[in-house]
Design a protein around this motif. Structure first.
Motif, PDB file in Angstrom:
ATOM      1  N   ILE A   1       0.838  -1.203   0.000  1.00  0.00           N
ATOM      2  CA  ILE A   1       0.000   0.000   0.000  1.00  0.00           C
ATOM      3  C   ILE A   1       0.871   1.250   0.000  1.00  0.00           C
ATOM      4  N   ASP A   2       1.919   1.251   0.823  1.00  0.00           N
ATOM      5  CA  ASP A   2       2.847   2.388   0.863  1.00  0.00           C
ATOM      6  C   ASP A   2       3.510   2.601  -0.497  1.00  0.00           C
ATOM      7  N   GLN A   3       3.833   1.485  -1.168  1.00  0.00           N
ATOM      8  CA  GLN A   3       4.459   1.587  -2.484  1.00  0.00           C
ATOM      9  C   GLN A   3       3.492   2.227  -3.488  1.00  0.00           C
ATOM     10  N   VAL A   4       2.244   1.801  -3.463  1.00  0.00           N
ATOM     11  CA  VAL A   4       1.246   2.370  -4.372  1.00  0.00           C
ATOM     12  C   VAL A   4       1.052   3.856  -4.097  1.00  0.00           C
ATOM     13  N   LEU A   5       0.990   4.231  -2.825  1.00  0.00           N
ATOM     14  CA  LEU A   5       0.835   5.647  -2.470  1.00  0.00           C
ATOM     15  C   LEU A   5       2.038   6.464  -2.943  1.00  0.00           C
ATOM     16  N   ASP A   6       3.218   5.864  -2.867  1.00  0.00           N
ATOM     17  CA  ASP A   6       4.423   6.547  -3.339  1.00  0.00           C
ATOM     18  C   ASP A   6       4.373   6.734  -4.856  1.00  0.00           C
ATOM     19  N   TRP A   7       3.949   5.695  -5.584  1.00  0.00           N
ATOM     20  CA  TRP A   7       3.806   5.821  -7.046  1.00  0.00           C
ATOM     21  C   TRP A   7       2.793   6.908  -7.394  1.00  0.00           C
ATOM     22  N   LYS A   8       1.686   6.921  -6.680  1.00  0.00           N
ATOM     23  CA  LYS A   8       0.646   7.930  -6.919  1.00  0.00           C
ATOM     24  C   LYS A   8       1.212   9.334  -6.711  1.00  0.00           C
ATOM     25  N   ASP A   9       1.979   9.500  -5.654  1.00  0.00           N
ATOM     26  CA  ASP A   9       2.581  10.802  -5.371  1.00  0.00           C
ATOM     27  C   ASP A   9       3.569  11.204  -6.463  1.00  0.00           C
ATOM     28  N   GLN A  10       4.356  10.238  -6.958  1.00  0.00           N
ATOM     29  CA  GLN A  10       5.323  10.525  -8.026  1.00  0.00           C
ATOM     30  C   GLN A  10       4.625  11.030  -9.288  1.00  0.00           C
ATOM     31  N   VAL A  11       3.557  10.351  -9.664  1.00  0.00           N
ATOM     32  CA  VAL A  11       2.843  10.728 -10.886  1.00  0.00           C
ATOM     33  C   VAL A  11       2.202  12.106 -10.725  1.00  0.00           C
ATOM     34  N   GLU A  12       1.608  12.357  -9.581  1.00  0.00           N
ATOM     35  CA  GLU A  12       0.952  13.651  -9.348  1.00  0.00           C
ATOM     36  C   GLU A  12       1.953  14.790  -9.266  1.00  0.00           C
ATOM     37  N   ARG A  13       3.132  14.489  -8.752  1.00  0.00           N
ATOM     38  CA  ARG A  13       4.143  15.534  -8.553  1.00  0.00           C
ATOM     39  C   ARG A  13       4.956  15.799  -9.821  1.00  0.00           C
ATOM     40  N   ASN A  14       5.328  14.717 -10.513  1.00  0.00           N
ATOM     41  CA  ASN A  14       6.264  14.847 -11.635  1.00  0.00           C
ATOM     42  C   ASN A  14       5.615  14.699 -13.003  1.00  0.00           C
TER      43      ASN A  14
ATOM     44  N   ASN B   1      -7.761  12.567 -12.209  1.00  0.00           N
ATOM     45  CA  ASN B   1      -6.482  13.099 -12.687  1.00  0.00           C
ATOM     46  C   ASN B   1      -5.491  12.004 -13.057  1.00  0.00           C
ATOM     47  N   LEU B   2      -5.860  10.767 -12.784  1.00  0.00           N
ATOM     48  CA  LEU B   2      -4.965   9.643 -13.036  1.00  0.00           C
ATOM     49  C   LEU B   2      -5.674   8.588 -13.866  1.00  0.00           C
ATOM     50  N   GLN B   3      -4.877   7.790 -14.565  1.00  0.00           N
ATOM     51  CA  GLN B   3      -5.423   6.616 -15.240  1.00  0.00           C
ATOM     52  C   GLN B   3      -4.566   5.411 -14.866  1.00  0.00           C
ATOM     53  N   LEU B   4      -5.236   4.301 -14.637  1.00  0.00           N
ATOM     54  CA  LEU B   4      -4.564   3.073 -14.226  1.00  0.00           C
ATOM     55  C   LEU B   4      -4.915   1.968 -15.202  1.00  0.00           C
ATOM     56  N   SER B   5      -3.879   1.339 -15.780  1.00  0.00           N
ATOM     57  CA  SER B   5      -4.079   0.246 -16.730  1.00  0.00           C
ATOM     58  C   SER B   5      -3.247  -0.950 -16.301  1.00  0.00           C
ATOM     59  N   PHE B   6      -3.700  -2.137 -16.688  1.00  0.00           N
ATOM     60  CA  PHE B   6      -2.976  -3.371 -16.395  1.00  0.00           C
ATOM     61  C   PHE B   6      -2.749  -4.150 -17.673  1.00  0.00           C
ATOM     62  N   ASN B   7      -1.598  -4.816 -17.750  1.00  0.00           N
ATOM     63  CA  ASN B   7      -1.316  -5.662 -18.906  1.00  0.00           C
ATOM     64  C   ASN B   7      -0.361  -6.771 -18.490  1.00  0.00           C
ATOM     65  N   GLY B   8      -0.696  -7.994 -18.890  1.00  0.00           N
ATOM     66  CA  GLY B   8       0.162  -9.133 -18.591  1.00  0.00           C
ATOM     67  C   GLY B   8       0.550  -9.909 -19.833  1.00  0.00           C
TER      68      GLY B   8
ATOM     69  N   ALA C   1       1.139  -2.918 -13.733  1.00  0.00           N
ATOM     70  CA  ALA C   1       0.281  -1.732 -13.665  1.00  0.00           C
ATOM     71  C   ALA C   1       1.007  -0.552 -14.298  1.00  0.00           C
ATOM     72  N   PHE C   2       0.268   0.269 -15.011  1.00  0.00           N
ATOM     73  CA  PHE C   2       0.785   1.496 -15.604  1.00  0.00           C
ATOM     74  C   PHE C   2      -0.066   2.638 -15.067  1.00  0.00           C
ATOM     75  N   LEU C   3       0.560   3.469 -14.247  1.00  0.00           N
ATOM     76  CA  LEU C   3      -0.140   4.595 -13.639  1.00  0.00           C
ATOM     77  C   LEU C   3       0.376   5.881 -14.264  1.00  0.00           C
ATOM     78  N   ALA C   4      -0.541   6.697 -14.783  1.00  0.00           N
ATOM     79  CA  ALA C   4      -0.121   7.875 -15.544  1.00  0.00           C
ATOM     80  C   ALA C   4      -1.129   9.007 -15.379  1.00  0.00           C
ATOM     81  N   PRO C   5      -0.716  10.244 -15.744  1.00  0.00           N
ATOM     82  CA  PRO C   5      -1.686  11.340 -15.788  1.00  0.00           C
ATOM     83  C   PRO C   5      -2.814  10.982 -16.758  1.00  0.00           C
ATOM     84  N   PHE C   6      -3.987  11.538 -16.545  1.00  0.00           N
ATOM     85  CA  PHE C   6      -5.183  11.144 -17.301  1.00  0.00           C
ATOM     86  C   PHE C   6      -5.029  11.346 -18.808  1.00  0.00           C
ATOM     87  N   TYR C   7      -4.166  12.276 -19.236  1.00  0.00           N
ATOM     88  CA  TYR C   7      -4.072  12.619 -20.654  1.00  0.00           C
ATOM     89  C   TYR C   7      -3.099  11.724 -21.430  1.00  0.00           C
TER      90      TYR C   7
END
Length: 257
Positions: A15-28, A54-61, A71-77
């Motif tokens: 969970i902490d890792q996901v929150l960190d990824w979310k923060d990275q995407v929102e910040r950078n 503000n975010l989009q989350l996709s999965f691919n295996g 998981a690919f977490l990115a800005p919505f655009y």
């Protein structure tokens, strides 16, 4: 944080890792790609990101119904395509007339190289051929170091996603009620064995949840959990459907046939 109370204590680092990824995407404003996640981790990821516009989350295996996905977490655009997931698909062939190759044989060979399971996606084995779905940075190493499986010489080559081998999985769904979501109770329901027998299997470390051995009969199962019982096969918790009037838990499960 109230967020943690909805998940298991041992899931807090993820969970902490996901929150960190979310923060990275929102910040950078730069996308992040995870390692390969099991279904439970995918569910946690979706729960945390939620409906954030503000975010989009996709999965691919590698294919639509893959079990393990990145998981690919990115800005919505951002525009997302297969290449963004940094996935390689390695294919090998073997003489099925002379040797029988299983998923366990393939995984055992790869893990003997000291690699971490999170860098690997699904492993698909069919008669005479197999595929390893993995991190792109791992592909060259595997091509150089996986030369034999069960004393049978093999050669790996990279193929694109249009040539992925798609395993045929037959999951049989069922619904029922259980007194609790304890591991031993749910094993009894899914595999139609006694609770005592279920506890014995657990104590002998014959049970895995999300690919990890669990030796505690009172372990609480959640939606998305994958279960493996040695010699009995695999199953999963599809959904927890709430409580009955008699305080039983309605549960939807599926067993791999």
């Amino acid at each position: 944080m109230d967020l943690y109370q909805h998940f298991r204590p041992e899931e807090q680092p993820f969970i902490d890792q996901v929150l960190d990824w979310k923060d990275q995407v929102e910040r950078n404003y730069i996308p992040v790609v995870s390692d390969f996640l099991d279904p439970r981790e995918q569910l946690i990821f979706k729960s945390i990101i939620g409906q954030d516009e503000n975010l989009q989350l996709s999965f691919n295996g590698g294919y639509e119904y893959a079990e393990r996905k990145r998981a690919f977490l990115a800005p919505f655009y951002e525009t997302v395509d297969f290449d963004d997931f940094n996935i390689s698909i390695l294919q090998g062939t073997y003489a099925s007339k002379f040797v029988s190759l299983s998923h366990r044989d393939l995984l055992g060979t790869i893990m003997s190289l000291g690699l971490h399971r999170k860098k690997l996606g699904d492993l698909v084995v069919k008669e005479g051929q197999f595929q390893i779905i993995c991190d792109q940075d791992l592909a060259l190493y595997l091509k150089m170091n996986v030369e034999k499986i069960k004393n049978t010489r093999i050669t790996l080559k990279e193929v694109d996603e249009t040539n992925v081998l798609k395993p045929i999985h037959h999951w049989q769904d069922q619904e029922g009620t259980v007194s609790s979501t304890r591991l031993d109770v749910v094993l009894k329901e899914i595999y139609q064995i006694s609770r005592q027998k279920a506890q014995t299997f657990i104590e002998k470390e014959a049970v895995k949840v999300n690919h990890r051995v669990v030796n505690n009969p009172s372990f609480q199962l959640e939606s998305g959990d994958l279960i493996s019982l040695k010699s009995y096969g695999r199953s999963k918790i599809v959904d927890l459907l709430g409580e009955t009037r008699k305080n039983k838990v309605r549960i939807k499960t599926a067993k791999l046939k």
